[in-house]
Write a protein that holds these residues in place. Structure first.
Motif, PDB file in Angstrom:
ATOM      1  N   LYS A   1      21.513  49.260  39.122  1.00  0.00           N
ATOM      2  CA  LYS A   1      21.183  50.013  37.922  1.00  0.00           C
ATOM      3  C   LYS A   1      22.538  50.904  37.842  1.00  0.00           C
ATOM      4  O   LYS A   1      23.341  51.278  38.551  1.00  0.00           O
TER       5      LYS A   1
ATOM      6  N   ARG B   1      20.804  52.073  44.661  1.00  0.00           N
ATOM      7  CA  ARG B   1      20.139  51.132  43.625  1.00  0.00           C
ATOM      8  C   ARG B   1      21.614  50.524  42.813  1.00  0.00           C
ATOM      9  O   ARG B   1      22.025  51.044  41.779  1.00  0.00           O
TER      10      ARG B   1
ATOM     11  N   GLU C   1      17.441  55.589  44.324  1.00  0.00           N
ATOM     12  CA  GLU C   1      16.094  55.550  44.431  1.00  0.00           C
ATOM     13  C   GLU C   1      15.594  56.725  45.275  1.00  0.00           C
ATOM     14  O   GLU C   1      15.665  56.653  46.681  1.00  0.00           O
TER      15      GLU C   1
ATOM     16  N   ALA D   1      18.464  55.936  34.951  1.00  0.00           N
ATOM     17  CA  ALA D   1      17.986  56.878  35.565  1.00  0.00           C
ATOM     18  C   ALA D   1      16.613  57.727  34.949  1.00  0.00           C
ATOM     19  O   ALA D   1      16.581  57.445  33.673  1.00  0.00           O
ATOM     20  N   THR D   2      15.870  58.068  35.713  1.00  0.00           N
ATOM     21  CA  THR D   2      14.579  58.848  35.325  1.00  0.00           C
ATOM     22  C   THR D   2      14.931  59.887  34.421  1.00  0.00           C
ATOM     23  O   THR D   2      16.117  60.467  34.592  1.00  0.00           O
TER      24      THR D   2
ATOM     25  N   ASP E   1      14.200  57.415  40.003  1.00  0.00           N
ATOM     26  CA  ASP E   1      15.604  56.817  40.041  1.00  0.00           C
ATOM     27  C   ASP E   1      16.534  58.083  39.857  1.00  0.00           C
ATOM     28  O   ASP E   1      16.522  58.685  38.360  1.00  0.00           O
ATOM     29  N   CYS E   2      17.459  58.367  40.365  1.00  0.00           N
ATOM     30  CA  CYS E   2      18.202  59.591  40.013  1.00  0.00           C
ATOM     31  C   CYS E   2      19.811  59.413  40.349  1.00  0.00           C
ATOM     32  O   CYS E   2      20.167  58.240  41.042  1.00  0.00           O
TER      33      CYS E   2
ATOM     34  N   THR F   1       8.306  57.852  43.853  1.00  0.00           N
ATOM     35  CA  THR F   1       9.723  57.409  43.637  1.00  0.00           C
ATOM     36  C   THR F   1      10.352  57.779  42.359  1.00  0.00           C
ATOM     37  O   THR F   1       9.511  57.235  41.279  1.00  0.00           O
TER      38      THR F   1
ATOM     39  N   VAL G   1      23.601  55.571  41.408  1.00  0.00           N
ATOM     40  CA  VAL G   1      21.870  55.650  41.278  1.00  0.00           C
ATOM     41  C   VAL G   1      21.535  55.154  42.535  1.00  0.00           C
ATOM     42  O   VAL G   1      21.518  54.540  43.303  1.00  0.00           O
TER      43      VAL G   1
END
Length: 577
Positions: A552, A549, A522, A557-558, A449-450, A447, A520
């Motif tokens: 968040k 999410r 996941e 984010a990633t 986060d985007c 997974t 955001v």
């Protein structure tokens, strides 16, 4: 054709299995044999070759309706179904005596020849049909032409209806519809024949495991059951055989009447892509059908699925590819032995027959790198690896408690597998996804986060809702697109996101709405691989939304660098030490 149109509309308007089965049965009983065969062909999910581009169909509809192209595009975006959009926007026909050619005539004399004609001839034939038929007939005609005949009816329901119409058992119909067949009058009449199952090339219907997590239910208003609760509900581990869930291509290997055929679960013959497996199987005994998994497995160990994809669909496999990416068929079930269907026998008995068969088999000595010593899991028989790496036996995993199984299952990703398949030892080999005897116990997905960057309206029942999303991750000071996803949220969540999108759109590019980068999500996925076709250089395997999410912000984010590190970890060939 009219009878098929009425069937399609009846199926489309009902959500009751009983009504659908009755409508299907009536169609098969009342239709001429050739029409019944073509109806079965389409309702089984098969399609005609591409006939015309969707852009051409929209342009031709604009010409004869007098509507501007932008309006047709906007209607298509709202309806979410091209066949329906065109059928409704075309001028209403005043038909004194509309032609009612048979389904067979429309398909064989009109649609099938169109693929070989030039654009002008295709346009003339298609427009002529539109102008001589009513909206319902045009709708179904467009569905057949665009390959979008999805009507919410399962293959199992279709097989049940055919069985009732021909006075057969559904299991017989399912078997006789496997593999390649042509929708002809002779085929339909032959379905009821005792000889219909005797085609040496015909595979058996696959038995599919159900996700074990679906058994999770809240108890007394409390949280979901954890893994220990779910496993204890299965009873004693002594009643179950645990096998690794391989990340490969499910297939059946058939040896009948001097013929070797390798069928994928999608009922495609894939002999050309895996010649070493075909070569290895030539000395198998007559009347042998084995269920198993195709994998890339070299002296280095088990390769990731991305390497297997490099072999899929190839008609010619060079010696260089065979050396670099050698494949094997990992056998885990026996369906036919000495020409006898053994699926009714308990799992343990079938596996014992399979083990005896492969341990006494004398394969060609020059196939698949004979004589190579490969590393194996302790739970896999290595007796075949020294003889013929292209065909191997998979044995159950030796664990004696559910606690031990949980500990080993947690290590699955280290071994390059996806978890366990649980098979009840006394269970026969069934067909389809029948719950109770086979369960798949998968490891948790990867997974990240985007941030949502844009959205497009969905199709079918999601038409009019923005449900197809593009997501991004941080690269320096900007958010760059990384993947798309369109599943994973509840209907309520999709409606809430749709409302947000419509009030936070920053620009429109055709059917796509660019949105403020605020939400955001996941994103879950099974793996990563490098890809020159994606701007990020990375392709996701089975991406889907795990959750929204709301806790968040975009800053959480990633980053692309984190995704790159994850990619480097998944690219490693699995060593079987």
């Amino acid at each position: 054709m009219q009878r098929f149109v009425e069937l399609f509309l009846a199926l489309d308007r009902s959500n009751k299995s009983k009504d659908k089965t009755e409508a299907l049965t009536a169609f098969f009983l009342e239709s001429p044999a050739a029409d019944a065969a073509w109806g079965l062909y389409f309702l089984s999910g098969k399609k005609l070759p591409a006939i015309a581009k969707s852009s051409q169909l929209r342009a031709w509809a604009a010409d004869i309706s007098g509507l501007p192209s932008w309006l047709i595009e906007r209607c298509y975006e709202t309806a979410g179904d091209l066949a329906e959009t065109l059928a409704l926007l075309l001028p209403t026909n005043e038909l004194d005596s509309a032609t009612d050619d048979s389904l067979t005539t429309v398909v064989e004399n009109l649609l099938m020849p169109l693929a070989a004609r030039d654009d002008a001839s295709r346009r003339q034939a298609i427009v002529s049909f539109w102008q001589t038929h009513d909206s319902d007939a045009r709708f179904v005609f467009n569905k057949l032409m665009t390959g979008g005949l999805r009507v919410g009816v399962s293959r199992t329901t279709v097989e049940k209806a055919v069985a009732q119409a021909l006075d057969l058992e559904p299991t017989q119909v399912a078997h006789r519809l496997m593999g390649h067949w042509e929708p002809t009058e002779a085929f339909w009449h032959g379905l009821a024949s005792e000889d219909a199952s005797n085609d040496p090339a015909r595979p058996y219907p696959f038995y599919l495991a159900s996700p074990i997590e679906e058994r999770s239910v809240p108890r007394d208003g409390q949280q979901e059951m954890d893994w220990s609760d779910r496993l204890r509900d299965l009873g004693s581990i002594e009643d179950w055989a645990l096998e690794w869930k391989w990340d490969g291509i499910r297939a059946q290997l058939i040896r009948r009447h001097d013929t070797i055929i390798l069928w994928s679960r999608g009922e495609e013959m894939i002999n050309d892509s895996f010649p070493e497996i075909i070569e290895a199987a030539h000395s198998l005994p007559e009347g042998t059908v084995i269920d198993g998994e195709i994998l890339v497995w070299s002296q280095k160990g088990l390769h990731p699925f991305a390497d297997l994809q490099k072999r899929i669909g190839r008609k010619q496999i060079s010696d260089a590819i065979r050396t670099k990416l050698p494949t094997c068929f990992l056998a885990y079930d026996l369906l036919e032995h000495s020409g006898e269907d053994v699926r009714i026998q308990p799992h343990t008995e079938r596996h014992a027959l399979l083990e005896t068969l492969l341990n006494t088999w004398e394969p060609p000595r020059d196939v698949g790198g004979a004589g190579e010593q490969l590393d194996f899991f302790e739970s896999i028989s290595d007796s075949m690896s020294e003889i013929c790496p292209a065909l191997r036996l998979s044995n159950p995993v030796g664990v004696t408690s559910w606690d031990a199984a949980q500990e080993l299952q947690a290590q699955s990703r280290e071994f390059g597998v996806e978890g366990f398949i649980l098979k009840r030892k006394d269970a026969p080999y069934k067909q389809g996804r029948i719950r109770g005897d086979w369960w798949k116990w998968k490891i948790d997905p990867y997974t990240i986060d985007c941030v949502m960057l844009n959205a497009q309206a969905g199709h079918g029942r999601r038409a009019g809702l923005y449900t197809d999303f593009t997501f991004g991750v941080w690269h320096g000071d900007e958010i760059v697109p990384i993947t798309k996803a369109y599943s994973g949220l509840t209907d309520k969540e999709f409606r809430a996101v749709d409302t947000w999108i419509k009030s936070h759109t920053t620009a429109r590019r055709g059917p796509i709405r660019m949105v403020e980068p605020e939400l955001v999500f996941e994103i879950a996925f099974e793996g990563l691989q490098r890809s020159s076709r994606h701007k990020s250089g990375i392709a996701f395997r089975f991406p889907r939304i795990a959750r929204w999410r709301t806790d968040k912000t975009p800053q959480d984010a990633t980053t692309l660098e984190e995704v790159e590190r994850l990619l480097e970890g998944t690219e490693v060939v699995r060593q079987m030490n």
